[in-house]
Design an enzyme around this catalytic site. Sequence first.
Site, PDB file in Angstrom:
ATOM      1  N   ARG A  73    -129.109   4.247 -98.730  1.00 41.03           N
ATOM      2  CA  ARG A  73    -128.042   4.020 -97.806  1.00 41.03           C
ATOM      3  C   ARG A  73    -127.224   2.689 -98.582  1.00 41.03           C
ATOM      4  NH1 ARG A  73    -126.955   1.491 -92.309  1.00 41.03           N
ATOM      5  NH2 ARG A  73    -124.799   2.144 -91.867  1.00 41.03           N
ATOM      6  N   HIS A  89    -129.044  11.884 -95.163  1.00 42.30           N
ATOM      7  CA  HIS A  89    -129.609  11.703 -93.798  1.00 42.30           C
ATOM      8  C   HIS A  89    -130.837  12.640 -93.892  1.00 42.30           C
ATOM      9  CE1 HIS A  89    -125.475  10.026 -92.123  1.00 42.30           C
ATOM     10  NE2 HIS A  89    -126.067   9.192 -93.159  1.00 42.30           N
ATOM     11  N   THR A  90    -131.625  12.931 -94.805  1.00 44.32           N
ATOM     12  CA  THR A  90    -132.904  13.578 -94.550  1.00 44.32           C
ATOM     13  C   THR A  90    -133.877  12.325 -94.502  1.00 44.32           C
ATOM     14  OG1 THR A  90    -134.733  14.673 -95.419  1.00 44.32           O
ATOM     15  CG2 THR A  90    -133.228  13.452 -96.925  1.00 44.32           C
ATOM     16  N   ASP A 134    -133.506  13.544 -88.850  1.00 47.84           N
ATOM     17  CA  ASP A 134    -134.231  15.068 -89.003  1.00 47.84           C
ATOM     18  C   ASP A 134    -135.691  14.750 -88.605  1.00 47.84           C
ATOM     19  OD1 ASP A 134    -135.744  14.093 -91.129  1.00 47.84           O
ATOM     20  OD2 ASP A 134    -134.610  15.226 -92.570  1.00 47.84           O
ATOM     21  N   HIS A 155    -123.275   2.431 -99.768  1.00 47.98           N
ATOM     22  CA  HIS A 155    -122.394   1.594 -99.195  1.00 47.98           C
ATOM     23  C   HIS A 155    -121.729   0.758-100.276  1.00 47.98           C
ATOM     24  CE1 HIS A 155    -122.907   1.481 -94.585  1.00 47.98           C
ATOM     25  NE2 HIS A 155    -123.116   2.819 -95.058  1.00 47.98           N
ATOM     26  N   ASN A 182    -121.706  -2.726 -91.582  1.00 48.17           N
ATOM     27  CA  ASN A 182    -123.103  -2.804 -92.401  1.00 48.17           C
ATOM     28  C   ASN A 182    -124.283  -2.209 -91.576  1.00 48.17           C
ATOM     29  OD1 ASN A 182    -124.329  -4.326 -90.601  1.00 48.17           O
ATOM     30  ND2 ASN A 182    -123.939  -6.275 -91.514  1.00 48.17           N
ATOM     31  N   PRO A 203    -116.666   5.906 -94.738  1.00 48.24           N
ATOM     32  CA  PRO A 203    -116.438   6.784 -93.557  1.00 48.24           C
ATOM     33  C   PRO A 203    -116.954   6.342 -92.246  1.00 48.24           C
ATOM     34  CG  PRO A 203    -118.001   7.553 -95.096  1.00 48.24           C
ATOM     35  CD  PRO A 203    -117.396   6.294 -95.542  1.00 48.24           C
ATOM     36  N   ASP A 258    -121.065  -2.189-107.391  1.00 48.24           N
ATOM     37  CA  ASP A 258    -120.677  -3.271-108.277  1.00 48.24           C
ATOM     38  C   ASP A 258    -121.723  -4.344-107.601  1.00 48.24           C
ATOM     39  OD1 ASP A 258    -119.238  -3.781-106.017  1.00 48.24           O
ATOM     40  OD2 ASP A 258    -117.666  -4.712-107.108  1.00 48.24           O
ATOM     41  N   GLY A 279    -116.530  -0.022-105.399  1.00 48.10           N
ATOM     42  CA  GLY A 279    -117.231   0.469-106.461  1.00 48.10           C
ATOM     43  C   GLY A 279    -118.702  -0.063-106.427  1.00 48.10           C
TER      44      GLY A 279
END
Length: 319
Positions: free
Chosen positions: A63, A192-193, A240, A67, A95, A162, A75, A73
């Site tokens: 994750r 998200h697995t 899941d 992010h 966060n 998002p 970086d 970008g």
Amino acid sequence: MAVRGMMFMGMTVILLSLTGAKLGACLILDYYAFACPFAEFIVRDTVNRAIQRDMSIAAGLLRMHFHDCFVEGCDGSILIDSTSENKAEKDSPANLSLRGYEVIDEAKEMIEDRCPGVVSCADIIAMAARDAVLFSGGPMYDVPKGRKDGRRSRIMDTINLPFATFNASQLIRAFGERGLSAREMVVLSGGHTLGVARCSSFKNRVSNSNSEVEGSSNVQFLATLKSACSKGDDATVAFDESVNDFDNSYFMGLEEGMGVLSSDQTLMSSSATRGVVGMYASNQASFFFDFSQAMLKLGTVGVKDVPNGDVRFNCRQLN
Ligand code: HEM
Ligand SMILES: *[C@@H]1O[C@H](CO)[C@@H](O)[C@H](O)[C@H]1NC(C)=O
Ligand SMILES: *[C@@H]1O[C@H](CO)[C@@H](O)[C@H](O)[C@H]1NC(C)=O
């Protein structure tokens, strides 16, 4: 470009065509072959040990790369600590419980011991995410390197992430702005697995279920989410049924209306994404292949080169 001088015949070169006016950079598989040949090994070993201690850290590292790349970008800006003058990305409510910073610190320290000032924090995150996927049973892919670390990390930039309440068209748009297709958005959502979400991320579904976003959601499963939320905002639900295994059960769950976030279940509500979910639910090999490809592309978003970036000595502070 500084990187070009390091290329020789037979090296794999990925030329980035960046959308927008940002300066391009080229990423190379063997970027550190001469200057820091142990970098890949050190990251892999550090991630491996961290996962042995706590399997759920793999989710945090995957994750973190997402992010990092989505805000300013890829970086390393996500790693910067806030100072008295600057509130950094890290301190945004967005966060949302990011985890694994200490793993990046540990790898960076060991790498700095061997080859100071050579390997960027952004590349370490990209490698760590790759290794986290592999050690969780996911696909193996090579990560081209040569990202430089950015010098900006502002809390307000995280508005570009998002939201968990986005519907399919909003998700398609957010990824599209970074040059990622609807199909790539769906396959990357397959990240998200791994991992869990807290009630605060899905309570919109518990209080007022929006049938347009929900698509084919499952009444029984909504009750599970509701009961988690009765334990408070920080109560978690796994995305899941195999929380620490990288597999395609996330997509199978969506087909049964068992997506945790609105942004998960909405993938079943749009004709632009439903078919792709079905394909990955029935074919893990194609999920693994497309995920690897899409991660490579995600890893090129907004990549910086000198003079817009440098190699931080400490991932948490600007030089
Ligand atoms: C499609 C848009 C996306 C949205 C709206 C979204 C949102 C979220 C939210 C709200 C959480 C839960 C945070 C919490 O409650 O603590 C989460 C967790 C997570 N996300 Fe995403 N995400 C998206 C895409 C991605 C992508 C592309 C990846 C990686 C390829 C990813 C990897 C993860 C992982 C691994 C976790 C679990 C973290 C943990 O257990 O610590 N997400 N995401
Ligand atoms: C995330 O942001 C919150 C403030 O919204 C802050 O309290 C928390 O320490 C941050 N988490 C990390 C890991 O930086
Ligand atoms: C998605 O959300 C946007 C913004 O709220 C809205 O304009 C659009 O109609 C929604 N699309 C669908 C398919 O629900």
